[in-house]
Each structure stands twice: as C-alpha cells, then as structure tokens.
Design a protein around this motif. Structure first.
Motif, PDB file in Angstrom:
ATOM      1  N   LEU A  86       0.987  -0.925  -0.121  1.00  0.00           N
ATOM      2  CA  LEU A  86      -0.016  -0.324   0.163  1.00  0.00           C
ATOM      3  C   LEU A  86       0.496   1.032  -0.131  1.00  0.00           C
ATOM      4  O   LEU A  86       1.969   1.209   0.318  1.00  0.00           O
ATOM      5  N   LYS A  87       0.266   2.099  -0.822  1.00  0.00           N
ATOM      6  CA  LYS A  87       0.578   3.744  -0.427  1.00  0.00           C
ATOM      7  C   LYS A  87       0.210   4.203   0.999  1.00  0.00           C
ATOM      8  O   LYS A  87      -0.900   4.118   1.068  1.00  0.00           O
ATOM      9  N   ILE A  88       1.234   4.395   1.934  1.00  0.00           N
ATOM     10  CA  ILE A  88       0.917   5.396   3.152  1.00  0.00           C
ATOM     11  C   ILE A  88       1.580   6.781   3.488  1.00  0.00           C
ATOM     12  O   ILE A  88       2.370   6.591   2.838  1.00  0.00           O
ATOM     13  N   LYS A  89       0.734   7.528   2.805  1.00  0.00           N
ATOM     14  CA  LYS A  89       0.635   8.994   3.082  1.00  0.00           C
ATOM     15  C   LYS A  89       2.068   9.705   4.610  1.00  0.00           C
ATOM     16  O   LYS A  89       3.050   9.602   3.324  1.00  0.00           O
ATOM     17  N   LYS A  90       1.247   9.166   5.139  1.00  0.00           N
ATOM     18  CA  LYS A  90       1.931   9.022   7.254  1.00  0.00           C
ATOM     19  C   LYS A  90       1.911   8.300   8.128  1.00  0.00           C
ATOM     20  O   LYS A  90       1.100   7.614   8.003  1.00  0.00           O
ATOM     21  N   LEU A  91       3.169   8.360   8.313  1.00  0.00           N
ATOM     22  CA  LEU A  91       3.662   7.368   8.721  1.00  0.00           C
ATOM     23  C   LEU A  91       3.757   7.971  10.239  1.00  0.00           C
ATOM     24  O   LEU A  91       4.806   9.278  10.635  1.00  0.00           O
ATOM     25  N   TRP A  92       2.839   7.867  11.822  1.00  0.00           N
ATOM     26  CA  TRP A  92       2.802   7.818  12.922  1.00  0.00           C
ATOM     27  C   TRP A  92       3.535   6.929  13.931  1.00  0.00           C
ATOM     28  O   TRP A  92       3.411   5.353  13.545  1.00  0.00           O
ATOM     29  N   ALA A  93       4.371   6.918  14.682  1.00  0.00           N
ATOM     30  CA  ALA A  93       5.104   5.800  15.794  1.00  0.00           C
ATOM     31  C   ALA A  93       5.423   6.544  17.067  1.00  0.00           C
ATOM     32  O   ALA A  93       5.488   7.526  17.406  1.00  0.00           O
ATOM     33  N   GLY A  94       4.936   5.026  18.117  1.00  0.00           N
ATOM     34  CA  GLY A  94       5.363   5.701  19.006  1.00  0.00           C
ATOM     35  C   GLY A  94       6.605   5.564  19.443  1.00  0.00           C
ATOM     36  O   GLY A  94       6.836   5.939  20.946  1.00  0.00           O
ATOM     37  N   GLN A  95       7.531   4.416  18.701  1.00  0.00           N
ATOM     38  CA  GLN A  95       8.887   4.045  18.182  1.00  0.00           C
ATOM     39  C   GLN A  95       9.541   4.991  17.404  1.00  0.00           C
ATOM     40  O   GLN A  95       9.750   3.736  16.694  1.00  0.00           O
ATOM     41  N   PRO A  96       9.288   6.041  17.080  1.00  0.00           N
ATOM     42  CA  PRO A  96       9.990   5.929  15.637  1.00  0.00           C
ATOM     43  C   PRO A  96      11.389   5.590  15.124  1.00  0.00           C
ATOM     44  O   PRO A  96      11.416   5.782  14.047  1.00  0.00           O
TER      45      PRO A  96
END
Length: 236
Positions: free
Chosen positions: A61-71
């Motif tokens: 998939l194309k993922i526009k924005k990635l957020w993470a608790g442990q980037p």
C-alpha cells in the motif's frame, strides 16, 4: 491488534497485527474494501503483534503519513512521533494523540501511542499496550475529558492495564478486547472482565466475535454484523 478508522475522505490504520495476521487477514480485508492507500498508519509501539505487519503493508500500500510511538525503529520511513497534543481533522472527524511522555527506562509498552477519535459527538479511545502507569499519567492530565463511548482495552485486556480508576474516568459503554483465537496469554484477563461486568460495560471480543465493525452516526453507534466468521487454528 489492528483498527481501521474510516471517514468519508480518509483511511487511518492503528497497528497491523503480526506479519502472518497482516498477510492472511488484514491485507485481504483492506483489498476487499477497495483500500489501496492509507492516509495515515499509526504503529503504537515496536512489538510484533502491533507493528509486525508493517513491512508487508509498506510493500502493498501507499502510506501517506507514518506515526509511531517509537519512530526510531522506522528511520527510512521518516516516521513521526505520535506526540501528545498532535491533532488533525477529516471532515467532521477529529483525531488527537494523548500519548503520555514515557518515564526514564520505560519498556516498549509504556511508549504506546494513545489515540482518541471523535465523530458525531462520540469518541473511541485506543491505548495500544499502555499499562496502568501510563493510564495514570493521561488521567492526571486530561481527567474527565478522556470520556469515550468505546474503549479498545489496553494490552489486549491484560491485567496490567484497564485499572478501575481508568474505567471510571473514561466511562465507556463498550469495550473491545483485540486478541487472537485461543491466544496463549488467555486475554482478556478474568479480573478485567469482572471490572467491566461490575460497571455494566459491554465487552466485544475478537477471539469470540471476530472483527467488530462500529458506525459512529448522528443517531448513535451502530453495528455491522458479519454473517460468517473464520478463525485460524494454531497447532497445539
């Protein structure tokens, strides 16, 4: 665990489940819904049953924005931290991170993203694997503003989360335990189930009921029933 949050214009995914779950369940379901891209993917923390399916999703998939608790675990993707106070809006739906700052030497679970989504005057709260220490931290900051109609139980319903004080603060009408069929940890824990029963909070279990589909409409929260359910049997 994996939660798909859909608005008329956005598809936001919170966690991916394990690599196997992503390949055999998550991706086929996303394709069946006609989803070829994600406006945002949130990886609550670096644990296999929460972010293990990320490589498969990133390929498919194309993922526009990635957020993470442990980037720091996703440097090539330029993941951004799901910092407390970050919010965005999609039409009339508001997404807001309430992630508490982890204590020094905190374990991965306590670094989980906390997301609250409000639509049509109703809210859902998702806390990843946040434990009771993290729950105390967000209660201290937000208090009764944590109120949410639906609560996705922390740490799959483990007794290390969902303290009585947290339940009394959030005051959910419905709780969802996201766990696998015949899971080795036997989540949700009986103590957590008892806390919910004592407060007459409805419990939906993915290991018994399959995926829960809720619609936040102007007249309340509706349900979409699945006519059939499948479970992957594990070798004993």
């Amino acid at each position: 665990m994996s939660v798909l949050l859909q608005t008329p214009s956005q598809n936001v995914l919170f966690d991916t489940g394990t690599p196997a779950a992503a390949e055999m369940a998550l991706l086929p379901n996303l394709r069946a819904l006609g989803i070829g891209k994600l406006d945002a993917l949130i990886l609550s923390h670096h644990d296999d049953d929460h972010d293990g399916g990320y490589p498969a999703l990133a390929k498919a998939l194309k993922i526009k924005k990635l957020w993470a608790g442990q980037p720091e675990h996703y440097p090539q993707a330029r993941a951004q931290h799901c910092a407390d106070g970050t919010r965005w809006q999609s039409g009339g739906t508001v997404f807001e991170f309430l992630t508490p700052p982890p204590a020094a030497n905190a374990k991965d679970n306590e670094k989980s993203c906390v997301l609250r989504v409000i639509a049509n005057g109703r809210a859902i709260l998702i806390t990843g694997d946040l434990g009771v220490a993290g729950e105390r931290a967000i209660m201290a900051k937000y208090g009764s503003a944590l109120y949410s109609n639906v609560l996705v139980l922390g740490h799959h319903g483990s007794k290390t989360s969902t303290a009585e004080a947290f339940l009394d603060t959030v005051e959910p009408e419905t709780a969802i335990a996201a766990n696998g069929f015949a899971n080795a940890f036997r989540h949700p824990h009986p103590e957590v189930v008892a806390r919910l029963e004592a407060r007459q909070i409805e419990l939906l279990r993915t290991d018994h009921d399959g995926a829960a589909v809720l619609v936040f409409g102007a007249d309340g929260i509706g349900r979409v029933a699945h006519p059939r359910k499948w479970w992957q049997r594990k070798p004993l």
